[in-house]
Scaffold this motif. Structure first.
Motif, PDB file in Angstrom:
ATOM      1  N   ARG A  44       0.818  -1.190  -0.049  1.00  0.00           N
ATOM      2  CA  ARG A  44      -0.066  -0.109  -0.052  1.00  0.00           C
ATOM      3  C   ARG A  44       0.795   1.197  -0.030  1.00  0.00           C
ATOM      4  NH1 ARG A  44      -0.337   3.914   3.900  1.00  0.00           N
ATOM      5  NH2 ARG A  44      -0.246   3.327   6.031  1.00  0.00           N
ATOM      6  N   HIS A  45       0.154   2.323  -0.425  1.00  0.00           N
ATOM      7  CA  HIS A  45       1.072   3.543  -0.677  1.00  0.00           C
ATOM      8  C   HIS A  45       1.328   4.478   0.465  1.00  0.00           C
ATOM      9  CE1 HIS A  45      -0.912   2.253  -4.158  1.00  0.00           C
ATOM     10  NE2 HIS A  45       0.033   2.739  -5.091  1.00  0.00           N
ATOM     11  N   ILE A  46       2.341   5.191   0.624  1.00  0.00           N
ATOM     12  CA  ILE A  46       2.245   6.630   1.480  1.00  0.00           C
ATOM     13  C   ILE A  46       2.432   7.715   0.756  1.00  0.00           C
ATOM     14  CG2 ILE A  46       5.039   6.281   1.678  1.00  0.00           C
ATOM     15  CD1 ILE A  46       4.168   6.997   4.736  1.00  0.00           C
ATOM     16  N   HIS A  47       1.744   8.822   1.054  1.00  0.00           N
ATOM     17  CA  HIS A  47       1.683  10.170   0.328  1.00  0.00           C
ATOM     18  C   HIS A  47       2.400  11.048   1.247  1.00  0.00           C
ATOM     19  CE1 HIS A  47      -0.937  13.705  -1.324  1.00  0.00           C
ATOM     20  NE2 HIS A  47       0.037  13.478  -1.963  1.00  0.00           N
ATOM     21  N   ILE A  48       3.415  11.745   0.692  1.00  0.00           N
ATOM     22  CA  ILE A  48       4.193  12.568   1.443  1.00  0.00           C
ATOM     23  C   ILE A  48       3.721  14.051   0.794  1.00  0.00           C
ATOM     24  CG2 ILE A  48       6.640  13.441   1.809  1.00  0.00           C
ATOM     25  CD1 ILE A  48       6.175  10.543   2.336  1.00  0.00           C
ATOM     26  N   CYS A  52       4.173  17.037  -2.295  1.00  0.00           N
ATOM     27  CA  CYS A  52       3.001  16.885  -3.637  1.00  0.00           C
ATOM     28  C   CYS A  52       2.744  18.382  -4.207  1.00  0.00           C
ATOM     29  CB  CYS A  52       1.860  16.258  -2.797  1.00  0.00           C
ATOM     30  SG  CYS A  52       0.542  16.208  -4.041  1.00  0.00           S
ATOM     31  N   THR A  53       2.442  18.354  -5.437  1.00  0.00           N
ATOM     32  CA  THR A  53       2.237  19.442  -6.170  1.00  0.00           C
ATOM     33  C   THR A  53       0.853  19.787  -6.692  1.00  0.00           C
ATOM     34  OG1 THR A  53       3.078  18.712  -8.172  1.00  0.00           O
ATOM     35  CG2 THR A  53       4.732  19.906  -6.687  1.00  0.00           C
ATOM     36  N   ALA A  54       0.147  18.784  -6.364  1.00  0.00           N
ATOM     37  CA  ALA A  54      -1.441  18.728  -6.882  1.00  0.00           C
ATOM     38  C   ALA A  54      -1.319  18.249  -8.251  1.00  0.00           C
ATOM     39  CB  ALA A  54      -2.217  19.685  -6.204  1.00  0.00           C
ATOM     40  N   ASN A 102       8.482  13.056  -5.967  1.00  0.00           N
ATOM     41  CA  ASN A 102       8.851  12.241  -4.728  1.00  0.00           C
ATOM     42  C   ASN A 102       7.738  12.243  -3.668  1.00  0.00           C
ATOM     43  OD1 ASN A 102      11.273  11.027  -5.773  1.00  0.00           O
ATOM     44  ND2 ASN A 102      12.353  12.639  -5.032  1.00  0.00           N
ATOM     45  N   ALA A 103       6.458  12.089  -4.261  1.00  0.00           N
ATOM     46  CA  ALA A 103       5.458  12.194  -3.208  1.00  0.00           C
ATOM     47  C   ALA A 103       4.504  11.267  -2.776  1.00  0.00           C
ATOM     48  CB  ALA A 103       4.595  13.491  -3.743  1.00  0.00           C
ATOM     49  N   LEU A 104       4.721  10.103  -3.626  1.00  0.00           N
ATOM     50  CA  LEU A 104       3.842   8.865  -3.522  1.00  0.00           C
ATOM     51  C   LEU A 104       4.948   7.514  -3.826  1.00  0.00           C
ATOM     52  CD1 LEU A 104       1.047   8.210  -3.437  1.00  0.00           C
ATOM     53  CD2 LEU A 104       0.881   8.042  -5.857  1.00  0.00           C
ATOM     54  N   PHE A 105       4.724   7.009  -2.832  1.00  0.00           N
ATOM     55  CA  PHE A 105       5.621   5.673  -2.872  1.00  0.00           C
ATOM     56  C   PHE A 105       4.841   4.597  -2.352  1.00  0.00           C
ATOM     57  CE2 PHE A 105       8.357   9.088  -1.890  1.00  0.00           C
ATOM     58  CZ  PHE A 105       9.608   9.157  -2.640  1.00  0.00           C
ATOM     59  N   HIS A 106       5.262   3.295  -2.975  1.00  0.00           N
ATOM     60  CA  HIS A 106       4.838   2.138  -2.156  1.00  0.00           C
ATOM     61  C   HIS A 106       5.396   1.545  -0.818  1.00  0.00           C
ATOM     62  CE1 HIS A 106       2.159   0.379  -5.403  1.00  0.00           C
ATOM     63  NE2 HIS A 106       3.319   0.972  -6.240  1.00  0.00           N
ATOM     64  N   THR A 107       4.684   0.915   0.019  1.00  0.00           N
ATOM     65  CA  THR A 107       5.376   0.604   1.157  1.00  0.00           C
ATOM     66  C   THR A 107       5.424  -0.906   0.958  1.00  0.00           C
ATOM     67  OG1 THR A 107       3.152   0.487   2.334  1.00  0.00           O
ATOM     68  CG2 THR A 107       4.331   2.557   2.456  1.00  0.00           C
ATOM     69  N   GLY A 123      -8.293   7.599   3.534  1.00  0.00           N
ATOM     70  CA  GLY A 123      -8.412   9.083   3.204  1.00  0.00           C
ATOM     71  C   GLY A 123      -6.813   9.624   3.542  1.00  0.00           C
ATOM     72  N   PRO A 124      -6.670  10.774   3.502  1.00  0.00           N
ATOM     73  CA  PRO A 124      -5.371  11.625   3.669  1.00  0.00           C
ATOM     74  C   PRO A 124      -4.812  11.220   4.909  1.00  0.00           C
ATOM     75  CG  PRO A 124      -7.048  13.063   3.537  1.00  0.00           C
ATOM     76  CD  PRO A 124      -7.695  11.681   3.162  1.00  0.00           C
ATOM     77  N   ASP A 125      -5.582  11.027   5.938  1.00  0.00           N
ATOM     78  CA  ASP A 125      -4.994  10.750   7.430  1.00  0.00           C
ATOM     79  C   ASP A 125      -4.366   9.370   7.351  1.00  0.00           C
ATOM     80  OD1 ASP A 125      -7.539   9.496   6.920  1.00  0.00           O
ATOM     81  OD2 ASP A 125      -8.027   8.884   8.957  1.00  0.00           O
TER      82      ASP A 125
END
Ligand code: SF4
Ligand code: SF4
Length: 143
Positions: A44-48, A52-54, A102-107, A123-125
């Motif tokens: 699953r992903h992690i969002h930094i 992020c630049t949207a 570098n804002a989205l990665f797999h874990t 969600g974002p949390d």
């Protein structure tokens, strides 16, 4: 088959059984024990969010429409909140490849099972953290 041959077989079985009780089992005590996953695992992903630049390139790249972007939800100057639907995601990795900031990665977290489908909506949390619900069993807490 003679008496000594049978005795030899019994001895070999007992020796094998004794050796097995002394060696570590090949199986893991899942889900209470985390097994090794390589760095290339597409969990699953992690969002930094601070990176992020949207730009929404991750959303466009997703073949299963598993990502929703909310540009109104901002923590920093340019970021956006991402919502992942893990009932749709096939872990293809295209969204991570598409992100040039570098804002989205797999874990390495691959055990995503939940009691309801709604719980698989991240969600974002949840997208910003690796923390998981602790696992409790027989009075012990794992993770
Ligand atoms: S891993 Fe693939 S399916 Fe899952 S959100 Fe990213 S692009 Fe979509
Ligand atoms: S996570 Fe990456 S690709 Fe997705 S909106 Fe943010 S910067 Fe763009």
């Amino acid at each position: 088959m003679g008496f000594f041959s049978t005795l030899g077989d019994i001895f070999r079985v007992l020796r094998h059984t004794f050796r097995q009780t002394m060696t570590r089992p090949f199986t893991y005590f899942y889900p209470f024990e985390d097994r090794y996953y390589p760095d290339t695992t597409r969990g699953r992903h992690i969002h930094i969010r601070k990176n992020c630049t949207a730009c929404a390139q991750c959303v466009k790249a997703c073949p299963t429409i598993a990502i929703r972007i909310d540009k109104q939800d901002r923590m920093y100057e340019k970021d956006a909140a991402l919502h992942f639907d893990y009932t749709r995601c096939i872990f293809c990795g295209l969204c991570v490849q598409a992100c040039k900031f570098n804002a989205l990665f797999h874990t390495k977290i691959v055990d995503l099972s939940e009691e309801t489908r709604e719980d698989l909506q991240y969600g974002p949390d949840r997208m910003g953290t690796l923390e998981r619900k602790p696992l409790k069993w027989r009075g012990r807490t794992f993770r």
